[in-house]
Structure formats: structure tokens, C-alpha cells
Design a protein around this motif. Structure first.
Motif, PDB file in Angstrom:
ATOM      1  N   PHE A  23       0.827  -1.209   0.000  1.00 31.31           N
ATOM      2  CA  PHE A  23       0.000   0.000   0.000  1.00 31.31           C
ATOM      3  C   PHE A  23       0.864   1.263   0.000  1.00 31.31           C
ATOM      4  O   PHE A  23       0.485   2.272  -0.595  1.00 31.31           O
ATOM      5  CB  PHE A  23      -0.968   0.013   1.187  1.00 31.31           C
ATOM      6  N   LEU A  24       2.011   1.217   0.649  1.00 31.81           N
ATOM      7  CA  LEU A  24       2.920   2.360   0.632  1.00 31.81           C
ATOM      8  C   LEU A  24       3.490   2.589  -0.770  1.00 31.81           C
ATOM      9  O   LEU A  24       3.621   3.736  -1.216  1.00 31.81           O
ATOM     10  CB  LEU A  24       4.043   2.147   1.645  1.00 31.81           C
ATOM     11  N   VAL A  29       3.058   5.407  -6.239  1.00 34.60           N
ATOM     12  CA  VAL A  29       2.606   5.297  -7.633  1.00 34.60           C
ATOM     13  C   VAL A  29       1.514   6.321  -7.930  1.00 34.60           C
ATOM     14  O   VAL A  29       1.550   7.009  -8.964  1.00 34.60           O
ATOM     15  CB  VAL A  29       2.115   3.858  -7.932  1.00 34.60           C
ATOM     16  N   PHE A  30       0.537   6.438  -7.018  1.00 33.39           N
ATOM     17  CA  PHE A  30      -0.548   7.399  -7.247  1.00 33.39           C
ATOM     18  C   PHE A  30      -0.032   8.834  -7.266  1.00 33.39           C
ATOM     19  O   PHE A  30      -0.496   9.656  -8.058  1.00 33.39           O
ATOM     20  CB  PHE A  30      -1.648   7.246  -6.203  1.00 33.39           C
ATOM     21  N   ILE A  31       0.926   9.129  -6.419  1.00 33.29           N
ATOM     22  CA  ILE A  31       1.497  10.482  -6.402  1.00 33.29           C
ATOM     23  C   ILE A  31       2.260  10.754  -7.694  1.00 33.29           C
ATOM     24  O   ILE A  31       2.126  11.828  -8.292  1.00 33.29           O
ATOM     25  CB  ILE A  31       2.385  10.683  -5.162  1.00 33.29           C
ATOM     26  N   SER A  51      -4.653   7.735  -2.845  1.00 30.86           N
ATOM     27  CA  SER A  51      -3.392   7.732  -2.105  1.00 30.86           C
ATOM     28  C   SER A  51      -3.649   7.872  -0.607  1.00 30.86           C
ATOM     29  O   SER A  51      -2.943   7.268   0.201  1.00 30.86           O
ATOM     30  CB  SER A  51      -2.455   8.832  -2.613  1.00 30.86           C
ATOM     31  N   GLY A  52      -4.675   8.634  -0.225  1.00 29.72           N
ATOM     32  CA  GLY A  52      -5.043   8.733   1.193  1.00 29.72           C
ATOM     33  C   GLY A  52      -5.550   7.411   1.739  1.00 29.72           C
ATOM     34  O   GLY A  52      -5.204   7.011   2.862  1.00 29.72           O
ATOM     35  N   SER A  58      -1.913   1.293   4.732  1.00 33.08           N
ATOM     36  CA  SER A  58      -0.519   1.008   5.052  1.00 33.08           C
ATOM     37  C   SER A  58      -0.251   1.201   6.542  1.00 33.08           C
ATOM     38  O   SER A  58       0.423   0.381   7.181  1.00 33.08           O
ATOM     39  CB  SER A  58       0.395   1.915   4.232  1.00 33.08           C
ATOM     40  N   THR A  59      -0.793   2.257   7.101  1.00 30.63           N
ATOM     41  CA  THR A  59      -0.594   2.532   8.525  1.00 30.63           C
ATOM     42  C   THR A  59      -1.170   1.421   9.395  1.00 30.63           C
ATOM     43  O   THR A  59      -0.504   0.914  10.304  1.00 30.63           O
ATOM     44  CB  THR A  59      -1.239   3.878   8.897  1.00 30.63           C
ATOM     45  N   PHE A  60      -2.397   1.009   9.105  1.00 39.72           N
ATOM     46  CA  PHE A  60      -3.039   0.026   9.975  1.00 39.72           C
ATOM     47  C   PHE A  60      -2.517  -1.380   9.762  1.00 39.72           C
ATOM     48  O   PHE A  60      -2.451  -2.169  10.703  1.00 39.72           O
ATOM     49  CB  PHE A  60      -4.561   0.088   9.813  1.00 39.72           C
TER      50      PHE A  60
END
Length: 160
Positions: A23-24, A29-31, A51-52, A58-60
Motif C-alpha cells: 500500500f505504501l 505510484v498514485f502520487i 493515495s489517502g 498502510s498505517t493500519f
């Protein structure tokens, strides 16, 4: 039997860490797609929202892996100064409080997921995606984190 369960849980934590890394990478990629779309003058709807969502996922997903690897900020400064008996009590107390809070986190993210699914809520962004889709990763990540903390609590209790 317990060794098999522990090995399975460690594989789940590692898989969760791999998902976090994926996910990171998707965030990057999205950015990059968003930047290049501005350079080449075309518009892709919802890239910033995606991306959000990937950053939250990614965080969770990284929580359990990081905790199992000892990467979270810990209170080792205090634990180093304590005796072994007090250190064990304090560690059990911290794991108990953490399991309660992570359980609440899992419960409310799951509740939020079911409510969003029931009412078919959509995002407010340009893409209007069904919001329960990205919320699923938050609920799963918080479940794995809750299991990880309980696992460490039971290990600490067993070693008592």
C-alpha cells in the motif's frame, strides 16, 4: 499446538507488513501518476483520495508487524530502571491497557465499516467510491493489531 499457533500468528504479522509495504508503494505510484498527469495535461479523478486510502491501509496493516518486531516506541527508559518483578508488573499493565484500547479501536472501526456498508455511503471526493471498501483495510489492520497485542499479553502472562 501453541508453537503452531505462534508460528501462524507471526506469518500473519509478516503478511500484514507486506500488505503495508504494498500500500505504501501504491501511495508513491498514485502520487507519481498525479504529478505526471499535471505535466502531460490530463486528469485522473480521485488520485489524491486513493493515495489517502492507501496511506491509511498502510498505517493500519503496519501496526501489528511493527509491534511484533519491537519497532513501536516503548517505555524502555523506565523499564531499565525497574527491578525484574516491578518490570514484569508494569509490562503486564501496559499490555493490558493496550489490549483494551486496541480492542475498542477494532470494535469501532468494524462498527463504522458495517454502518457505511448498510447505508452505502460514498466518499465526498471526485470518484465517489463506496467508503466501506477502503474502511475494510482499517478494520482488518486493527483486528490484526488487537490479536498481536493479545498474543504478546498471553506470552507475558505465560512467562510469569
Amino acid at each position: 499446538m501453541l508453537i503452531k499457533i505462534e508460528n501462524f500468528l507471526h506469518r500473519v504479522y509478516k503478511f500484514s507488513g507486506i500488505l503495508a509495504a504494498i500500500f505504501l508503494i501504491l501511495v508513491a505510484v498514485f502520487i507519481l501518476i498525479g504529478i505526471s498527469s499535471r505535466i502531460f495535461d490530463f486528469y485522473i479523478r480521485g488520485l489524491s483520495e486513493y493515495s489517502g486510502y492507501c496511506m491509511a491501509a498502510s498505517t493500519f496493516f503496519a501496526l501489528a508487524y511493527t509491534f511484533s518486531e519491537g519497532g513501536h516506541i516503548r517505555i524502555t527508559l523506565f523499564l531499565e530502571k525497574m527491578g525484574s518483578r516491578l518490570k514484569k508488573i508494569f509490562e503486564l499493565w501496559c499490555l493490558s491497557i493496550s489490549s483494551i484500547f486496541s480492542g475498542f479501536l477494532f470494535f469501532y472501526f468494524t462498527k463504522m465499516l458495517f454502518i457505511s456498508y448498510k447505508f452505502q455511503e460514498r466518499s465526498e471526493g471526485a470518484d465517489e467510491i463506496l467508503i466501506w471498501i477502503p474502511q475494510t483495510s482499517l478494520a482488518l489492520g486493527s483486528l490484526i493489531f488487537f490479536i498481536c497485542i493479545l498474543h504478546h499479553l498471553f506470552k507475558a502472562l505465560k512467562n510469569d
